[in-house]
Design a protein around this motif. Structure first.
Motif, short mmCIF file in Angstrom:
data_model
loop_
_atom_site.label_atom_id
_atom_site.label_comp_id
_atom_site.label_asym_id
_atom_site.label_seq_id
_atom_site.Cartn_x
_atom_site.Cartn_y
_atom_site.Cartn_z
N ARG A 278 0.84 -1.21 0.00
CA ARG A 278 0.00 0.00 0.00
C ARG A 278 0.87 1.26 0.00
O ARG A 278 0.55 2.23 -0.68
CB ARG A 278 -0.93 0.00 1.21
CG ARG A 278 -2.16 -0.82 1.02
CD ARG A 278 -3.16 -0.57 2.13
NE ARG A 278 -4.39 -1.21 1.80
CZ ARG A 278 -4.87 -2.28 2.42
NH1 ARG A 278 -4.21 -2.81 3.43
NH2 ARG A 278 -6.01 -2.81 2.04
N GLN A 279 1.95 1.22 0.75
CA GLN A 279 2.85 2.38 0.77
C GLN A 279 3.46 2.59 -0.60
O GLN A 279 3.57 3.71 -1.08
CB GLN A 279 3.95 2.19 1.84
CG GLN A 279 4.84 3.41 1.99
CD GLN A 279 4.06 4.64 2.40
OE1 GLN A 279 3.35 4.63 3.40
NE2 GLN A 279 4.19 5.73 1.63
N ARG A 280 3.86 1.51 -1.24
CA ARG A 280 4.43 1.61 -2.59
C ARG A 280 3.40 2.16 -3.58
O ARG A 280 3.72 2.99 -4.43
CB ARG A 280 4.97 0.27 -3.05
CG ARG A 280 5.65 0.37 -4.40
CD ARG A 280 6.40 -0.90 -4.72
NE ARG A 280 6.86 -0.91 -6.09
CZ ARG A 280 8.10 -0.66 -6.47
NH1 ARG A 280 9.01 -0.37 -5.59
NH2 ARG A 280 8.42 -0.70 -7.75
N LEU A 281 2.17 1.68 -3.49
CA LEU A 281 1.10 2.19 -4.36
C LEU A 281 0.88 3.68 -4.12
O LEU A 281 0.75 4.46 -5.07
CB LEU A 281 -0.20 1.42 -4.12
CG LEU A 281 -0.23 -0.02 -4.60
CD1 LEU A 281 -1.47 -0.73 -4.07
CD2 LEU A 281 -0.17 -0.12 -6.11
N SER A 282 0.85 4.06 -2.87
CA SER A 282 0.66 5.47 -2.52
C SER A 282 1.81 6.33 -3.05
O SER A 282 1.58 7.40 -3.64
CB SER A 282 0.55 5.61 -1.00
OG SER A 282 0.40 6.95 -0.64
N ASP A 283 3.03 5.87 -2.85
CA ASP A 283 4.20 6.61 -3.34
C ASP A 283 4.17 6.75 -4.86
O ASP A 283 4.45 7.82 -5.41
CB ASP A 283 5.51 5.92 -2.92
CG ASP A 283 5.74 5.96 -1.42
OD1 ASP A 283 5.05 6.72 -0.70
OD2 ASP A 283 6.62 5.19 -0.95
N SER A 284 3.82 5.67 -5.54
CA SER A 284 3.74 5.70 -7.00
C SER A 284 2.66 6.66 -7.48
O SER A 284 2.86 7.41 -8.43
CB SER A 284 3.48 4.29 -7.56
OG SER A 284 4.57 3.45 -7.27
N PHE A 285 1.52 6.63 -6.81
CA PHE A 285 0.43 7.52 -7.21
C PHE A 285 0.81 8.98 -6.97
O PHE A 285 0.49 9.85 -7.79
CB PHE A 285 -0.87 7.17 -6.48
CG PHE A 285 -2.04 7.95 -7.01
CD1 PHE A 285 -2.55 7.70 -8.28
CD2 PHE A 285 -2.63 8.94 -6.26
CE1 PHE A 285 -3.62 8.42 -8.79
CE2 PHE A 285 -3.71 9.67 -6.75
CZ PHE A 285 -4.20 9.41 -8.02
N GLU A 286 1.51 9.26 -5.89
CA GLU A 286 1.98 10.63 -5.63
C GLU A 286 2.88 11.12 -6.77
O GLU A 286 2.79 12.28 -7.17
CB GLU A 286 2.72 10.71 -4.30
CG GLU A 286 1.80 10.69 -3.11
CD GLU A 286 2.55 10.77 -1.79
OE1 GLU A 286 3.65 11.39 -1.76
OE2 GLU A 286 2.05 10.22 -0.81
#
Length: 144
Positions: A103-111
């Motif tokens: 989830r953190q990776r998804l969030s970072d990528s979306f940012e």
């Protein structure tokens, strides 16, 4: 002409639309199943197999096969509720930890996407993606 269109289709789905590269800690399909187990789970984290199958819009045998694969990876526990005579699944601590990292990776990528693509362009892109998802989803249903 058909060969060119096939190559464009392959390129579109494999290279241009590919989100697999964002999934570093867990397979995308596994994450999707775990996400829905978590989402459907009661306060105790349990979800009955039939409820999960309905949530995922698949048959119980398809859900069963996927749950077996998740069990082998140590992501879920599959047990029987003796009182209700139904089976349920719940996430293991390992699955919860992997989901947190992913989830953190998804969030970072979306940012990164939000910073790189202007708001209106991103909104148009997301609307177009929703249309593509609906079209492909309809085709998948017709094939079943």
């Amino acid at each position: 002409m058909a060969a060119i269109q096939n190559n464009l289709g392959e390129d579109f789905f494999l290279n241009r639309l590919s989100v697999e590269r964002v999934f570093a800690f867990i397979d995308q399909t596994d994450f999707l199943w775990l996400y829905h187990i978590e989402r459907c789970g009661a306060e105790d984290g349990r979800v009955y197999l039939s409820d999960l199958a309905a949530e995922m819009d698949v048959t119980v045998p398809v859900a069963s096969k996927s749950i077996h694969a998740l069990m082998e990876k140590g992501y879920v526990l599959w047990e029987t509720d003796e009182k209700r005579e139904r089976t349920y699944v719940s996430l293991t601590n390992r699955a919860r930890e992997l989901m947190t990292s992913q989830r953190q990776r998804l969030s970072d990528s979306f940012e990164k996407v939000v910073r790189a693509i202007p708001g209106e362009e991103l909104e148009t892109t997301m609307n177009t993606m929703a249309k593509i998802r609906a079209i492909v989803g309809t085709e998948n249903k017709e094939a079943e």
